[in-house]
Design a protein around this motif. Sequence first.
Motif, PDB file in Angstrom:
ATOM      1  N   ASP A   7      13.799 -30.761 -10.943  1.00  0.00           N
ATOM      2  CA  ASP A   7      14.018 -32.070 -11.534  1.00  0.00           C
ATOM      3  C   ASP A   7      15.494 -32.158 -11.922  1.00  0.00           C
ATOM      4  OD1 ASP A   7      14.291 -33.994 -13.660  1.00  0.00           O
ATOM      5  OD2 ASP A   7      12.129 -33.967 -13.886  1.00  0.00           O
ATOM      6  N   ARG A   8      16.012 -33.349 -12.138  1.00  0.00           N
ATOM      7  CA  ARG A   8      17.430 -33.490 -12.472  1.00  0.00           C
ATOM      8  C   ARG A   8      17.719 -33.361 -13.965  1.00  0.00           C
ATOM      9  NH1 ARG A   8      20.145 -38.335  -9.614  1.00  0.00           N
ATOM     10  NH2 ARG A   8      21.909 -37.297 -10.549  1.00  0.00           N
ATOM     11  N   ALA A   9      16.718 -33.090 -14.772  1.00  0.00           N
ATOM     12  CA  ALA A   9      16.916 -32.955 -16.212  1.00  0.00           C
ATOM     13  C   ALA A   9      17.822 -31.764 -16.526  1.00  0.00           C
ATOM     14  CB  ALA A   9      15.574 -32.787 -16.918  1.00  0.00           C
ATOM     15  N   GLY A  10      18.664 -31.931 -17.520  1.00  0.00           N
ATOM     16  CA  GLY A  10      19.623 -30.896 -17.897  1.00  0.00           C
ATOM     17  C   GLY A  10      18.967 -29.598 -18.339  1.00  0.00           C
ATOM     18  N   ALA A  11      17.823 -29.695 -19.010  1.00  0.00           N
ATOM     19  CA  ALA A  11      17.139 -28.485 -19.473  1.00  0.00           C
ATOM     20  C   ALA A  11      16.715 -27.619 -18.299  1.00  0.00           C
ATOM     21  CB  ALA A  11      15.931 -28.855 -20.323  1.00  0.00           C
ATOM     22  N   VAL A  26      18.837 -27.624  -5.955  1.00  0.00           N
ATOM     23  CA  VAL A  26      18.711 -28.872  -5.203  1.00  0.00           C
ATOM     24  C   VAL A  26      17.650 -29.743  -5.876  1.00  0.00           C
ATOM     25  CG1 VAL A  26      19.415 -27.839  -3.006  1.00  0.00           C
ATOM     26  CG2 VAL A  26      16.996 -27.899  -3.607  1.00  0.00           C
ATOM     27  N   ALA A  27      17.794 -31.051  -5.727  1.00  0.00           N
ATOM     28  CA  ALA A  27      16.801 -31.980  -6.262  1.00  0.00           C
ATOM     29  C   ALA A  27      15.588 -31.993  -5.341  1.00  0.00           C
ATOM     30  CB  ALA A  27      17.391 -33.380  -6.366  1.00  0.00           C
ATOM     31  N   ASP A  28      14.405 -32.066  -5.934  1.00  0.00           N
ATOM     32  CA  ASP A  28      13.199 -32.102  -5.101  1.00  0.00           C
ATOM     33  C   ASP A  28      13.007 -33.490  -4.505  1.00  0.00           C
ATOM     34  OD1 ASP A  28      11.502 -33.734  -6.926  1.00  0.00           O
ATOM     35  OD2 ASP A  28      11.686 -32.003  -8.235  1.00  0.00           O
ATOM     36  N   ARG A  29      12.219 -33.582  -3.464  1.00  0.00           N
ATOM     37  CA  ARG A  29      12.026 -34.843  -2.737  1.00  0.00           C
ATOM     38  C   ARG A  29      11.460 -35.949  -3.620  1.00  0.00           C
ATOM     39  NH1 ARG A  29       8.861 -32.820   2.439  1.00  0.00           N
ATOM     40  NH2 ARG A  29      10.153 -30.996   2.692  1.00  0.00           N
ATOM     41  N   PHE A  30      10.481 -35.590  -4.453  1.00  0.00           N
ATOM     42  CA  PHE A  30       9.868 -36.608  -5.303  1.00  0.00           C
ATOM     43  C   PHE A  30      10.921 -37.295  -6.165  1.00  0.00           C
ATOM     44  CE2 PHE A  30       8.334 -37.828  -9.500  1.00  0.00           C
ATOM     45  CZ  PHE A  30       7.403 -38.785  -9.155  1.00  0.00           C
ATOM     46  N   HIS A  31      11.763 -36.499  -6.824  1.00  0.00           N
ATOM     47  CA  HIS A  31      12.754 -37.090  -7.723  1.00  0.00           C
ATOM     48  C   HIS A  31      13.875 -37.795  -6.960  1.00  0.00           C
ATOM     49  CE1 HIS A  31      10.620 -34.538 -10.620  1.00  0.00           C
ATOM     50  NE2 HIS A  31      10.898 -35.544 -11.429  1.00  0.00           N
ATOM     51  N   LEU A  32      14.216 -37.320  -5.784  1.00  0.00           N
ATOM     52  CA  LEU A  32      15.191 -38.049  -4.966  1.00  0.00           C
ATOM     53  C   LEU A  32      14.664 -39.435  -4.617  1.00  0.00           C
ATOM     54  CD1 LEU A  32      16.532 -35.329  -2.502  1.00  0.00           C
ATOM     55  CD2 LEU A  32      17.800 -36.489  -4.309  1.00  0.00           C
ATOM     56  N   LEU A  33      13.407 -39.495  -4.172  1.00  0.00           N
ATOM     57  CA  LEU A  33      12.814 -40.789  -3.818  1.00  0.00           C
ATOM     58  C   LEU A  33      12.620 -41.671  -5.043  1.00  0.00           C
ATOM     59  CD1 LEU A  33      10.230 -39.737  -1.091  1.00  0.00           C
ATOM     60  CD2 LEU A  33      12.368 -40.991  -0.787  1.00  0.00           C
ATOM     61  N   CYS A  34      12.250 -41.061  -6.155  1.00  0.00           N
ATOM     62  CA  CYS A  34      12.086 -41.822  -7.391  1.00  0.00           C
ATOM     63  C   CYS A  34      13.418 -42.439  -7.818  1.00  0.00           C
ATOM     64  CB  CYS A  34      11.540 -40.903  -8.479  1.00  0.00           C
ATOM     65  SG  CYS A  34      11.153 -41.745 -10.016  1.00  0.00           S
TER      66      CYS A  34
END
Length: 82
Positions: A7-11, A26-34
């Motif tokens: 996930d892109r969260a800092g934690a 790397v960012a996962d596909r779900f969060h990229l699409l979201c």
Amino acid sequence: MEIISRDRAGAYAEGSRKAAPDASQVADRFHLLCNLTQTLQRLLERLAIALRRSLISPAVPAAPHRAARFAFRLQRCLQRSA
């Protein structure tokens, strides 16, 4: 571990750095699409507002906002093709 999908969260970034400092993150596909969906929705909402304003007034909007200029050009293009 070479690659961490997260996930892109800092934690999560901090935890990944501590657990595997040499791994690529790397960012996962779900969060990229979201994120893409949210960004496109905000853009389309701004364009819709600008397009409605340009349909009310035939002149170019006074504010040189990109969305307003794009909407004005889109309106002219649609009028020409009609």
